[in-house]
Design an enzyme around this catalytic site. Sequence first.
Site, PDB file in Angstrom:
ATOM      1  N   ASP A  13       0.827  -1.215   0.000  1.00  0.00           N
ATOM      2  CA  ASP A  13       0.000   0.000   0.000  1.00  0.00           C
ATOM      3  C   ASP A  13       0.860   1.263   0.000  1.00  0.00           C
ATOM      4  OD1 ASP A  13      -2.373   1.363  -0.041  1.00  0.00           O
ATOM      5  OD2 ASP A  13      -2.736   1.221   2.107  1.00  0.00           O
ATOM      6  N   GLY A  14       0.267   2.360  -0.476  1.00  0.00           N
ATOM      7  CA  GLY A  14       0.909   3.673  -0.352  1.00  0.00           C
ATOM      8  C   GLY A  14       1.586   4.183  -1.607  1.00  0.00           C
ATOM      9  N   ARG A  17       0.288   7.777  -2.272  1.00  0.00           N
ATOM     10  CA  ARG A  17       0.833   8.784  -1.344  1.00  0.00           C
ATOM     11  C   ARG A  17       2.315   9.037  -1.627  1.00  0.00           C
ATOM     12  NH1 ARG A  17      -1.816   5.870   3.664  1.00  0.00           N
ATOM     13  NH2 ARG A  17      -2.252   4.396   1.987  1.00  0.00           N
ATOM     14  N   TRP A  18       3.043   7.981  -1.980  1.00  0.00           N
ATOM     15  CA  TRP A  18       4.465   8.136  -2.330  1.00  0.00           C
ATOM     16  C   TRP A  18       4.610   9.132  -3.476  1.00  0.00           C
ATOM     17  CZ3 TRP A  18       7.301   7.447  -6.773  1.00  0.00           C
ATOM     18  CH2 TRP A  18       8.699   7.307  -6.625  1.00  0.00           C
ATOM     19  N   HIS A  30       2.635   3.827  -8.808  1.00  0.00           N
ATOM     20  CA  HIS A  30       2.446   2.395  -9.114  1.00  0.00           C
ATOM     21  C   HIS A  30       3.656   1.834  -9.866  1.00  0.00           C
ATOM     22  CE1 HIS A  30      -1.479   2.531  -7.477  1.00  0.00           C
ATOM     23  NE2 HIS A  30      -1.969   3.351  -8.380  1.00  0.00           N
ATOM     24  N   SER A  58      -7.048  -5.705  -5.876  1.00  0.00           N
ATOM     25  CA  SER A  58      -8.144  -6.352  -5.160  1.00  0.00           C
ATOM     26  C   SER A  58      -9.435  -6.307  -5.977  1.00  0.00           C
ATOM     27  CB  SER A  58      -8.366  -5.657  -3.812  1.00  0.00           C
ATOM     28  OG  SER A  58      -8.990  -4.394  -4.006  1.00  0.00           O
ATOM     29  N   GLU A  60     -11.949  -5.024  -5.023  1.00  0.00           N
ATOM     30  CA  GLU A  60     -12.501  -3.687  -4.729  1.00  0.00           C
ATOM     31  C   GLU A  60     -11.814  -2.590  -5.548  1.00  0.00           C
ATOM     32  OE1 GLU A  60     -11.570  -5.848  -2.168  1.00  0.00           O
ATOM     33  OE2 GLU A  60     -13.642  -6.430  -1.743  1.00  0.00           O
ATOM     34  N   ASN A  61     -10.623  -2.867  -6.082  1.00  0.00           N
ATOM     35  CA  ASN A  61      -9.849  -1.821  -6.761  1.00  0.00           C
ATOM     36  C   ASN A  61     -10.371  -1.443  -8.158  1.00  0.00           C
ATOM     37  OD1 ASN A  61      -6.679  -2.903  -5.331  1.00  0.00           O
ATOM     38  ND2 ASN A  61      -7.980  -1.213  -4.698  1.00  0.00           N
ATOM     39  N   ARG A 178       2.090  -4.850   6.125  1.00  0.00           N
ATOM     40  CA  ARG A 178       1.304  -3.811   5.435  1.00  0.00           C
ATOM     41  C   ARG A 178       2.064  -2.503   5.523  1.00  0.00           C
ATOM     42  NH1 ARG A 178      -4.842  -2.686   4.216  1.00  0.00           N
ATOM     43  NH2 ARG A 178      -4.548  -0.767   3.033  1.00  0.00           N
ATOM     44  N   ARG A 184      -4.956  -1.962   8.461  1.00  0.00           N
ATOM     45  CA  ARG A 184      -6.127  -2.724   8.018  1.00  0.00           C
ATOM     46  C   ARG A 184      -5.662  -3.965   7.283  1.00  0.00           C
ATOM     47  NH1 ARG A 184      -7.786   2.420   6.257  1.00  0.00           N
ATOM     48  NH2 ARG A 184      -7.038   2.069   4.145  1.00  0.00           N
TER      49      ARG A 184
HETATM   50  C1  IPE Z   1      -5.159  -2.975  -0.571  1.00  0.00           C
HETATM   51  O1  IPE Z   1      -4.858  -1.631  -0.712  1.00  0.00           O
HETATM   52  C2  IPE Z   1      -5.126  -3.672  -1.913  1.00  0.00           C
HETATM   53  C3  IPE Z   1      -3.804  -3.774  -2.527  1.00  0.00           C
HETATM   54  C4  IPE Z   1      -2.678  -3.483  -1.954  1.00  0.00           C
HETATM   55  C5  IPE Z   1      -3.796  -4.289  -3.878  1.00  0.00           C
HETATM   56  P1  IPE Z   1      -6.016  -0.527  -0.836  1.00  0.00           P
HETATM   57  O2  IPE Z   1      -5.347   0.801  -0.841  1.00  0.00           O
HETATM   58  O3  IPE Z   1      -6.906  -0.847  -1.973  1.00  0.00           O
HETATM   59  O4  IPE Z   1      -6.801  -0.773   0.525  1.00  0.00           O
HETATM   60  P2  IPE Z   1      -7.854   0.104   1.309  1.00  0.00           P
HETATM   61  O5  IPE Z   1      -8.994   0.337   0.376  1.00  0.00           O
HETATM   62  O6  IPE Z   1      -7.174   1.399   1.678  1.00  0.00           O
HETATM   63  O7  IPE Z   1      -8.216  -0.687   2.515  1.00  0.00           O
HETATM   64  C1  IPE Z   2      -1.385   0.365  -3.430  1.00  0.00           C
HETATM   65  O1  IPE Z   2      -1.198   1.747  -3.424  1.00  0.00           O
HETATM   66  C2  IPE Z   2      -1.572  -0.179  -4.823  1.00  0.00           C
HETATM   67  C3  IPE Z   2      -2.926  -0.683  -5.105  1.00  0.00           C
HETATM   68  C4  IPE Z   2      -3.919  -0.710  -4.259  1.00  0.00           C
HETATM   69  C5  IPE Z   2      -3.169  -1.205  -6.439  1.00  0.00           C
HETATM   70  P1  IPE Z   2      -2.431   2.743  -3.398  1.00  0.00           P
HETATM   71  O2  IPE Z   2      -2.782   3.100  -4.801  1.00  0.00           O
HETATM   72  O3  IPE Z   2      -3.546   2.203  -2.592  1.00  0.00           O
HETATM   73  O4  IPE Z   2      -1.782   4.004  -2.682  1.00  0.00           O
HETATM   74  P2  IPE Z   2      -2.474   4.981  -1.640  1.00  0.00           P
HETATM   75  O5  IPE Z   2      -3.095   4.156  -0.565  1.00  0.00           O
HETATM   76  O6  IPE Z   2      -3.490   5.754  -2.403  1.00  0.00           O
HETATM   77  O7  IPE Z   2      -1.356   5.846  -1.132  1.00  0.00           O
HETATM   78 MG    MG Z   3      -4.105   2.383  -0.635  1.00  0.00          MG
END
Ligand code: IPE
Ligand code: IPE
Ligand code: MG
Length: 221
Positions: A13-14, A17-18, A30, A58, A60-61, A178, A184
Amino acid sequence: MEARLVHVACIMDGNGRWARKRGLPRTAGHTAGEESLSDVVRAASKREISHLTVFGFSTENWVRPRAEVRHILGLHKKLFGRIKELNENNVRINWIGRPFDEPGSRTPVYVQRAIRKAIEDTSANTGMVLTVAFDYGSRAEITRAAKNLVRDKKIITTENLSRNLYDSTLPPVDVLVRTSGESRISNFLLWQISAAKIYFTDRPWPDFDAVELDVALSLLS
Ligand code: IPE
Ligand code: IPE
Ligand code: MG
């Protein structure tokens, strides 16, 4: 000497934000995240790790902006295309997620092909197994396992449910990581992490490295 080999799972994750911190578009985050994964895979393959399972995308993504989803899909194609590197590190690739022929599955054909090819082209490797969770959600996985048992008129036992997960050969997770300061689980490997240690780090995924991996592993000693 028989080393104890462990299963590490990462919620990467992140990335967004990075990128934001650097004034870059989320897509650049990404891209950096995929490169970070390649480095982590190499580092992990040289440690006492038999399985590395990462959350790539995910169920959900899919609601994210189309351009971002398209970019992430392209990066999965790139990731599954790193055959030479995976072979050099003796890493066998594996995938978990909603089966492509199931209603609701949205994985485009070009990503399906990249996944199939990577699995085939690394199948002879005997080192670490890298499992990429793509179009993955744990509740869907467990629900499907239960449905399979009902369909096959099998009794519901822990063993039977385990056997009907997307990949029944995945061992229990020893350490779940995480990144990016969130504590989470986000519907990742709920069944498999029942006895896992959890390492939450504030670092965003593009900054996760071998040193951080060793901190996570130190939870086991
Ligand atoms: C979890 O990250 C899914 C992946 C790392 C692929 P998200 O950024 O989608 O999770 P939530 O929605 O903040 O919980
Ligand atoms: C994780 O990074 C990658 C995926 C969920 C695919 P995020 O895209 O969720 O990054 P943040 O949480 O917005 O920083
Ligand atoms: Mg995220």
